[in-house]
Each structure stands twice: as structure tokens, then as C-alpha cells.
Design a protein around this motif. Structure first.
Motif, PDB file in Angstrom:
ATOM      1  N   UNK A 279       0.843  -1.187   0.000  1.00 53.75           N
ATOM      2  CA  UNK A 279       0.000   0.000   0.000  1.00 53.75           C
ATOM      3  C   UNK A 279       0.885   1.246   0.000  1.00 53.75           C
ATOM      4  N   UNK A 280       0.767   2.070  -1.034  1.00 52.24           N
ATOM      5  CA  UNK A 280       1.604   3.263  -1.169  1.00 52.24           C
ATOM      6  C   UNK A 280       1.108   4.346  -0.212  1.00 52.24           C
ATOM      7  N   UNK A 281       1.761   4.421   0.928  1.00 52.21           N
ATOM      8  CA  UNK A 281       1.334   5.323   2.002  1.00 52.21           C
ATOM      9  C   UNK A 281       2.568   5.798   2.752  1.00 52.21           C
ATOM     10  N   UNK A 282       2.697   7.112   2.915  1.00 49.89           N
ATOM     11  CA  UNK A 282       3.831   7.689   3.634  1.00 49.89           C
ATOM     12  C   UNK A 282       3.453   9.113   4.017  1.00 49.89           C
ATOM     13  N   UNK A 283       4.445   9.933   4.294  1.00 47.65           N
ATOM     14  CA  UNK A 283       4.156  11.327   4.627  1.00 47.65           C
ATOM     15  C   UNK A 283       5.372  12.046   5.155  1.00 47.65           C
ATOM     16  N   UNK A 284       5.263  13.359   5.197  1.00 49.94           N
ATOM     17  CA  UNK A 284       6.268  14.215   5.822  1.00 49.94           C
ATOM     18  C   UNK A 284       5.559  15.002   6.913  1.00 49.94           C
ATOM     19  N   UNK A 285       6.026  14.854   8.146  1.00 50.81           N
ATOM     20  CA  UNK A 285       5.441  15.591   9.255  1.00 50.81           C
ATOM     21  C   UNK A 285       6.273  16.820   9.584  1.00 50.81           C
ATOM     22  N   UNK A 286       5.626  17.825  10.170  1.00 53.06           N
ATOM     23  CA  UNK A 286       6.303  19.036  10.596  1.00 53.06           C
ATOM     24  C   UNK A 286       5.602  19.562  11.847  1.00 53.06           C
ATOM     25  N   UNK A 287       6.255  20.510  12.513  1.00 52.11           N
ATOM     26  CA  UNK A 287       5.754  21.027  13.790  1.00 52.11           C
ATOM     27  C   UNK A 287       5.577  19.902  14.814  1.00 52.11           C
ATOM     28  N   UNK A 288       6.534  18.986  14.847  1.00 49.72           N
ATOM     29  CA  UNK A 288       6.525  17.909  15.847  1.00 49.72           C
ATOM     30  C   UNK A 288       7.277  18.420  17.080  1.00 49.72           C
ATOM     31  N   UNK A 289       6.600  18.664  18.202  1.00 47.81           N
ATOM     32  CA  UNK A 289       7.254  19.276  19.364  1.00 47.81           C
ATOM     33  C   UNK A 289       8.355  18.388  19.948  1.00 47.81           C
TER      34      UNK A 289
ATOM     35  N   UNK B 268       2.712  13.656  17.718  1.00 48.66           N
ATOM     36  CA  UNK B 268       1.941  14.900  17.586  1.00 48.66           C
ATOM     37  C   UNK B 268       2.540  15.780  16.497  1.00 48.66           C
ATOM     38  N   UNK B 269       1.685  16.429  15.698  1.00 46.97           N
ATOM     39  CA  UNK B 269       2.153  17.330  14.663  1.00 46.97           C
ATOM     40  C   UNK B 269       1.215  17.329  13.470  1.00 46.97           C
ATOM     41  N   UNK B 270       1.665  17.944  12.382  1.00 49.36           N
ATOM     42  CA  UNK B 270       0.900  17.992  11.140  1.00 49.36           C
ATOM     43  C   UNK B 270       1.628  17.174  10.081  1.00 49.36           C
ATOM     44  N   UNK B 271       0.883  16.395   9.337  1.00 53.50           N
ATOM     45  CA  UNK B 271       1.455  15.565   8.284  1.00 53.50           C
ATOM     46  C   UNK B 271       0.989  16.035   6.907  1.00 53.50           C
ATOM     47  N   UNK B 272       1.952  16.169   5.993  1.00 56.30           N
ATOM     48  CA  UNK B 272       1.656  16.298   4.573  1.00 56.30           C
ATOM     49  C   UNK B 272       1.526  14.863   4.082  1.00 56.30           C
ATOM     50  N   UNK B 273       0.303  14.442   3.858  1.00 58.78           N
ATOM     51  CA  UNK B 273       0.050  13.066   3.458  1.00 58.78           C
ATOM     52  C   UNK B 273       0.652  12.766   2.087  1.00 58.78           C
ATOM     53  N   UNK B 274       1.389  11.667   2.003  1.00 59.91           N
ATOM     54  CA  UNK B 274       1.872  11.139   0.724  1.00 59.91           C
ATOM     55  C   UNK B 274       1.257   9.757   0.587  1.00 59.91           C
ATOM     56  N   UNK B 275       0.252   9.671  -0.250  1.00 58.90           N
ATOM     57  CA  UNK B 275      -0.512   8.431  -0.352  1.00 58.90           C
ATOM     58  C   UNK B 275      -1.176   8.381  -1.721  1.00 58.90           C
TER      59      UNK B 275
ATOM     60  N   UNK C  13       9.782  19.865  14.927  1.00 64.47           N
ATOM     61  CA  UNK C  13      10.768  19.188  14.093  1.00 64.47           C
ATOM     62  C   UNK C  13      10.132  18.654  12.800  1.00 64.47           C
ATOM     63  N   UNK C  14      10.998  18.141  11.931  1.00 68.62           N
ATOM     64  CA  UNK C  14      10.601  17.556  10.662  1.00 68.62           C
ATOM     65  C   UNK C  14      10.756  16.046  10.750  1.00 68.62           C
ATOM     66  N   UNK C  15       9.813  15.321  10.167  1.00 62.37           N
ATOM     67  CA  UNK C  15       9.815  13.855  10.250  1.00 62.37           C
ATOM     68  C   UNK C  15       9.496  13.262   8.878  1.00 62.37           C
ATOM     69  N   UNK C  16      10.299  12.284   8.453  1.00 66.26           N
ATOM     70  CA  UNK C  16      10.066  11.557   7.202  1.00 66.26           C
ATOM     71  C   UNK C  16       9.534  10.173   7.537  1.00 66.26           C
ATOM     72  N   UNK C  17       8.351   9.853   7.035  1.00 65.11           N
ATOM     73  CA  UNK C  17       7.672   8.612   7.411  1.00 65.11           C
ATOM     74  C   UNK C  17       7.979   7.457   6.460  1.00 65.11           C
ATOM     75  N   UNK C  18       8.105   6.277   7.060  1.00 65.54           N
ATOM     76  CA  UNK C  18       8.087   5.029   6.299  1.00 65.54           C
ATOM     77  C   UNK C  18       6.967   4.178   6.883  1.00 65.54           C
ATOM     78  N   UNK C  19       5.911   4.004   6.100  1.00 69.19           N
ATOM     79  CA  UNK C  19       4.752   3.253   6.597  1.00 69.19           C
ATOM     80  C   UNK C  19       4.675   1.842   6.044  1.00 69.19           C
TER      81      UNK C  19
END
Length: 224
Positions: A99-109, A119-126, A202-208
């Protein structure tokens, strides 16, 4: 033109470039994962991110049997984040899911505990949903004049689909500036909100589970 005047003109021309260079941070140096740590539920936090994820051919490559992420050591407020990404469709690469699902999160305290997902906001990559806002762990945002309800994972859909074909490089831009949050994909505005409940993180790169590559991760600090 006398010498002092020439110097003043040169300084006037060069100063804006120097200021912009100082405010631009390459979070990925194209060589290794310095400046990041990695996390998976199964093995916890890894100070050395290369324990879990790789840099190959100047590209961050996220894949493997377990979901996880890379987290930046630096935190930002009032910034423009630019990331290039693509799905890694090599069938020989180990994956957890098709399943092609990932994302980049930002504003992670900084105080947010490591978990899937913090916690934070995710730019959904899906596939079929790239550009959606995902508001995680009670993060809220005002969209079209209405504040979102707090929840574990709240979705606000993108305005339009601007994704490139599978396997092609995409460019996403997130801007957080004076209470306004915008998400752009390949030059198109795909989402917007105001008054986020978090203003720095902070910035977060997701691997789902489906392999994904990141080639550029750049933050430019903006004036408040």
C-alpha cells in the motif's frame, strides 16, 4: 566610481544572498543521515539513524520490514520546507506493505514522545490522497473558518490532485508563516489552514511500509 563606493555597491548586492544562505538549512547533506535520528516500535529510538535507514546514490531510501521514521534534530518555526520524493518501485527492495502510504510531518514538538505517529501535522503522501492534511494527536488547525476537532488522526482533504506518475519525482513545499500553513505539490496549492495549535517543531520523514525515496530536504527560515 571611487573604491569605497564600489565596495558599498558590492555589499548592497551581495548582502541579501548572504542572508538567504544563512537562513537556508539543508537537512540532508547527500552523504549520510547526520542531523537525524531513527525510530521503530520494535527497536525504539536510534541515535545513529543509519542503523535503520540508508543513503544510496545521494538519496535517502526508506524501506524494510518495519514501519518507522527519521526525525530531525532541529526544530523550526516560521519556515518554508521543500522536499522531493518518489515511490521506490524496485520489486527487489524489502517492504512491509504494498500500500503506497507515507508522509512528511512538521511542527513535531520536542516534548512529543516517539510513537507511530507523534503529535504534529502531516503532509500526506498516499496514492490518491497526496496533499491531505493529517492532524495527529490532538493537533488542530482552522480551515475555511472552522477549527478542526482534536483527535488521534484527523484528515482535511486536499483541494486537488497534483501528483506525478508513480516512480517520478515530486516536489512538496510546506510554508508555516505567522499563523498561516500552506501545502503545495508540484507548484500547485493543495491545502491551506490558519492558527495551528502548534507553532514550532521538528521535521519527520515517514516510512509506513512501501519503499519511498527522498532526495532533497531543505528548510528556509522566514522572518516572523
Amino acid at each position: 566610481m571611487n573604491f569605497p563606493l564600489k565596495m558599498m555597491v558590492c555589499i548592497f548586492l551581495i548582502l541579501p544572498q548572504l542572508i538567504e544562505a544563512q537562513s537556508t538549512i539543508n537537512l540532508f547533506n547527500k552523504k549520510n543521515l547526520d542531523g537525524w535520528y531513527a525510530y521503530q516500535v520494535e527497536s525504539g529510538k536510534h541515535k545513529h539513524a543509519s542503523d535503520l535507514f540508508n543513503v544510496e546514490h545521494h538519496i535517502i531510501r526508506l524501506y524494510g520490514k518495519n514501519a518507522g521514521y527519521l526525525m530531525s534534530e532541529q526544530s523550526f518555526s516560521n519556515f518554508k520546507l521543500t522536499v522531493t520524493f518518489r515511490w521506490n518501485i524496485d520489486p527487489s527492495v524489502i517492504r512491509k506493505s504494498d500500500k503506497k502510504n507515507s508522509g512528511v510531518m512538521y511542527l513535531v514538538p520536542f516534548e512529543a514522545p516517539d510513537m507511530l505517529w507523534p503529535k504534529g501535522i502531516q503532509f500526506q503522501i498516499k496514492e490518491g490522497a497526496t496533499g491531505d492534511f493529517i492532524l495527529l494527536q490532538d493537533t488542530t488547525l482552522k480551515i475555511n473558518g472552522t477549527r478542526t476537532e482534536p483527535g488521534r488522526s484527523v484528515v482535511s482533504k486536499r483541494f486537488e490532485d497534483a501528483s506525478k506518475p508513480i516512480g517520478k519525482w515530486n516536489t512538496m513545499v510546506v510554508t508555516v508563516s505567522n499563523g498561516i500553513v500552506t501545502q503545495e505539490l508540484n507548484g500547485k496549492l493543495v491545502n491551506k489552514g490558519v492558527e495551528p495549535s502548534i507553532t514550532e517543531g521538528r521535521i519527520l520523514l515517514q516510512y509506513e511500509g512501501y519503499p519511498i525515496d527522498f532526495k532533497k530536504v531543505v528548510v528556509r527560515r522566514l522572518k516572523p
